[in-house]
Design a protein around this motif. Sequence first.
Motif, PDB file in Angstrom:
ATOM      1  N   TRP A 129      30.295  19.595  40.815  1.00 59.12           N
ATOM      2  CA  TRP A 129      29.124  20.151  39.748  1.00 59.12           C
ATOM      3  C   TRP A 129      29.312  21.278  39.037  1.00 59.12           C
ATOM      4  CZ3 TRP A 129      26.920  24.327  42.159  1.00 59.12           C
ATOM      5  CH2 TRP A 129      27.293  24.471  43.802  1.00 59.12           C
ATOM      6  N   TYR A 130      30.185  22.179  39.604  1.00 61.29           N
ATOM      7  CA  TYR A 130      30.281  23.604  39.120  1.00 61.29           C
ATOM      8  C   TYR A 130      31.332  23.489  37.944  1.00 61.29           C
ATOM      9  CZ  TYR A 130      31.696  28.779  38.480  1.00 61.29           C
ATOM     10  OH  TYR A 130      32.124  29.610  38.193  1.00 61.29           O
ATOM     11  N   ARG A 131      31.265  23.804  36.843  1.00 60.10           N
ATOM     12  CA  ARG A 131      31.899  23.495  35.617  1.00 60.10           C
ATOM     13  C   ARG A 131      32.674  25.038  35.261  1.00 60.10           C
ATOM     14  NH1 ARG A 131      30.770  19.195  36.805  1.00 60.10           N
ATOM     15  NH2 ARG A 131      29.813  17.539  35.225  1.00 60.10           N
ATOM     16  N   GLY A 132      32.415  26.067  36.090  1.00 60.53           N
ATOM     17  CA  GLY A 132      32.965  27.286  35.573  1.00 60.53           C
ATOM     18  C   GLY A 132      34.294  27.723  36.188  1.00 60.53           C
ATOM     19  N   LEU A 133      34.658  28.885  36.102  1.00 57.34           N
ATOM     20  CA  LEU A 133      35.918  29.524  36.603  1.00 57.34           C
ATOM     21  C   LEU A 133      35.964  29.976  38.078  1.00 57.34           C
ATOM     22  CD1 LEU A 133      37.377  31.492  33.473  1.00 57.34           C
ATOM     23  CD2 LEU A 133      38.189  29.300  34.162  1.00 57.34           C
ATOM     24  N   PRO A 134      36.901  29.866  38.793  1.00 55.04           N
ATOM     25  CA  PRO A 134      36.995  30.801  40.119  1.00 55.04           C
ATOM     26  C   PRO A 134      36.738  32.062  39.843  1.00 55.04           C
ATOM     27  CG  PRO A 134      38.761  29.020  40.089  1.00 55.04           C
ATOM     28  CD  PRO A 134      38.240  29.352  38.607  1.00 55.04           C
ATOM     29  N   LEU A 135      36.447  32.855  40.834  1.00 55.39           N
ATOM     30  CA  LEU A 135      36.191  34.240  40.846  1.00 55.39           C
ATOM     31  C   LEU A 135      37.173  35.034  40.215  1.00 55.39           C
ATOM     32  CD1 LEU A 135      34.106  36.572  41.119  1.00 55.39           C
ATOM     33  CD2 LEU A 135      34.892  36.818  43.617  1.00 55.39           C
ATOM     34  N   LEU A 136      38.371  34.937  40.713  1.00 58.36           N
ATOM     35  CA  LEU A 136      39.271  35.757  40.116  1.00 58.36           C
ATOM     36  C   LEU A 136      39.823  35.279  38.709  1.00 58.36           C
ATOM     37  CD1 LEU A 136      41.630  37.976  40.756  1.00 58.36           C
ATOM     38  CD2 LEU A 136      43.298  36.131  41.537  1.00 58.36           C
ATOM     39  N   SER A 137      39.817  34.273  38.207  1.00 60.31           N
ATOM     40  CA  SER A 137      40.058  33.963  36.983  1.00 60.31           C
ATOM     41  C   SER A 137      39.100  34.425  36.075  1.00 60.31           C
ATOM     42  CB  SER A 137      40.193  32.141  36.747  1.00 60.31           C
ATOM     43  OG  SER A 137      41.088  31.964  37.600  1.00 60.31           O
ATOM     44  N   LEU A 138      37.828  34.467  36.534  1.00 65.44           N
ATOM     45  CA  LEU A 138      36.667  35.033  35.543  1.00 65.44           C
ATOM     46  C   LEU A 138      36.729  36.351  35.477  1.00 65.44           C
ATOM     47  CD1 LEU A 138      33.627  34.883  34.248  1.00 65.44           C
ATOM     48  CD2 LEU A 138      32.850  35.341  36.412  1.00 65.44           C
ATOM     49  N   ARG A 194      39.324  38.538  51.271  1.00 64.21           N
ATOM     50  CA  ARG A 194      39.742  37.209  50.717  1.00 64.21           C
ATOM     51  C   ARG A 194      40.779  37.275  49.378  1.00 64.21           C
ATOM     52  NH1 ARG A 194      41.780  32.833  52.530  1.00 64.21           N
ATOM     53  NH2 ARG A 194      39.867  32.762  53.964  1.00 64.21           N
ATOM     54  N   LEU A 195      40.066  37.869  48.356  1.00 71.88           N
ATOM     55  CA  LEU A 195      40.803  38.364  47.162  1.00 71.88           C
ATOM     56  C   LEU A 195      42.078  38.924  47.280  1.00 71.88           C
ATOM     57  CD1 LEU A 195      37.819  39.784  44.834  1.00 71.88           C
ATOM     58  CD2 LEU A 195      39.361  37.567  44.288  1.00 71.88           C
ATOM     59  N   LEU A 196      42.293  39.834  48.139  1.00 78.41           N
ATOM     60  CA  LEU A 196      43.516  40.600  48.551  1.00 78.41           C
ATOM     61  C   LEU A 196      44.287  39.434  49.185  1.00 78.41           C
ATOM     62  CD1 LEU A 196      42.227  43.921  50.227  1.00 78.41           C
ATOM     63  CD2 LEU A 196      43.172  43.652  47.917  1.00 78.41           C
ATOM     64  N   GLN A 219      41.131  29.957  43.991  1.00 82.20           N
ATOM     65  CA  GLN A 219      41.427  28.537  43.541  1.00 82.20           C
ATOM     66  C   GLN A 219      39.895  27.849  43.411  1.00 82.20           C
ATOM     67  OE1 GLN A 219      44.178  27.407  42.553  1.00 82.20           O
ATOM     68  NE2 GLN A 219      45.367  29.341  43.323  1.00 82.20           N
ATOM     69  N   GLY A 220      40.067  26.691  42.720  1.00 81.56           N
ATOM     70  CA  GLY A 220      38.497  26.074  42.453  1.00 81.56           C
ATOM     71  C   GLY A 220      38.293  25.323  43.885  1.00 81.56           C
ATOM     72  N   SER A 221      37.085  24.596  44.040  1.00 79.80           N
ATOM     73  CA  SER A 221      36.891  23.836  45.241  1.00 79.80           C
ATOM     74  C   SER A 221      36.572  22.448  45.096  1.00 79.80           C
ATOM     75  CB  SER A 221      35.644  24.598  45.864  1.00 79.80           C
ATOM     76  OG  SER A 221      35.257  24.008  46.956  1.00 79.80           O
TER      77      SER A 221
END
Length: 433
Positions: free
Chosen positions: A213-222, A35-37, A206-208
């Motif tokens: 209720w989740y305030r953090g970054l998406p995985l790739l941005s993190l 998915r990341l790729l 991208q976010g979802s």
Amino acid sequence: MNAINEQWPEAQDTAVLRLITAGSVDDGKSTLIGRLLLDSKGVFADQLRAISGSKYTRAPDQQYDLALLTDGLEAEREQGITIDVAYRYFATPVRKFIVADAPGHEQYTRNMVTGASTADAAIILIDASRVKDGQLLPQTKRHSTLARLLGLQHLVVAVNKMDLVGWDEAVFNRIRDAYQDLADRLGIAAFHMIPLSALSGDNVVQGSPHTPWYRGLPLLSLLETLPLDPVRDTGQVRFFVQWVIRHQGSGPDAFRGYAGQIQSGSWRVGDTVQVLPSGQTATITRLLRGQQALDEALPGDSITVVLDREIDVSRGDLLTDARVPTNVRQDFEADLCWLDQQALNPARLYWLKIGTRLTQVRIQAVHTRRDIHELRAVAWNGTLAMNDIGRVSLRTRDALVLDDYASQRCTGSFILIDTATNQTAAAGLVRLA
């Protein structure tokens, strides 16, 4: 890497993050990397056509089986599992990535150790639908333990398949609490936790809309924002000689140089070096990168060092700063992760390889073995079998420059090789503290 550089030319001079995915079987590690790729545009059209037409696809209609982008072995595709570590490369305008997909099966734990040994960060995947009553799976605990032992800089916990539990915040919170308890017991100071679905892509790139209720970054941005210490430099010069170069033969410009890579510290022309284990000293007259003369060499530089006098220097010797005392010893303790199908035999000699140095070693005693269920080292005087982790005492034939793994990786890590089969028997972390 040319395709990456053509796609993101601005990423050519950015830092590289090396990361590994880990966790239990079927937690979705290969799918997450796929998915990341895919979403970062790191997949070519012909690769998508190949996996869409694969007879091994397990994806629903109109969807790609993204795990096939990393599971390249025939046996992996037939069984739907990851067996060997697969490395993939992609880049964004912010950062380059080298990602290793590690197997989840217990019998392939040694492959996870191989992939994690060069990683900066680990993504521990947890299948949200398989955590019952807050009980994490054994491989989640095992891989988290290994990530802690190997000293990875960053730990990201990806709670995958949240779509199978209806994106329930309460489920996520229970898993977060369970992992926090595990982290406390292992001594993991900090970690990031993200709810996501690798299959649908929610909170991956991208976010979802399913997780307000989740305030953090998406995985790739993190991953793009994780701070990196690219050289882990302690200031102590460590330079293993890889090759003795005789330049220009017997011509008027001939010289003898010593090629290798500076693992830590820095050198300038005029510095005094010490050759270990012999203890001889000399002064640097030239530093060369290929044919280019340097005034200073920094960590990560592959260079040739030329000294002011002829002394005995061979492959495997270590050059250090003569002004700084260095630890040279034959007896030491280490944590071993046993990798070979043949169990540890204290009566046998093994080869020990550290940097470019090769010497014989005997394992004097086994002191503890790590209990993956109790998450602690328990007293043990038996052997170590494949995938066991234990603290041992060793004695080498030759004196070695050794540092604690936590402070200096290049002289704090080694492998053991079976002298009869030439199989890699174990990976070791020096413990001097």
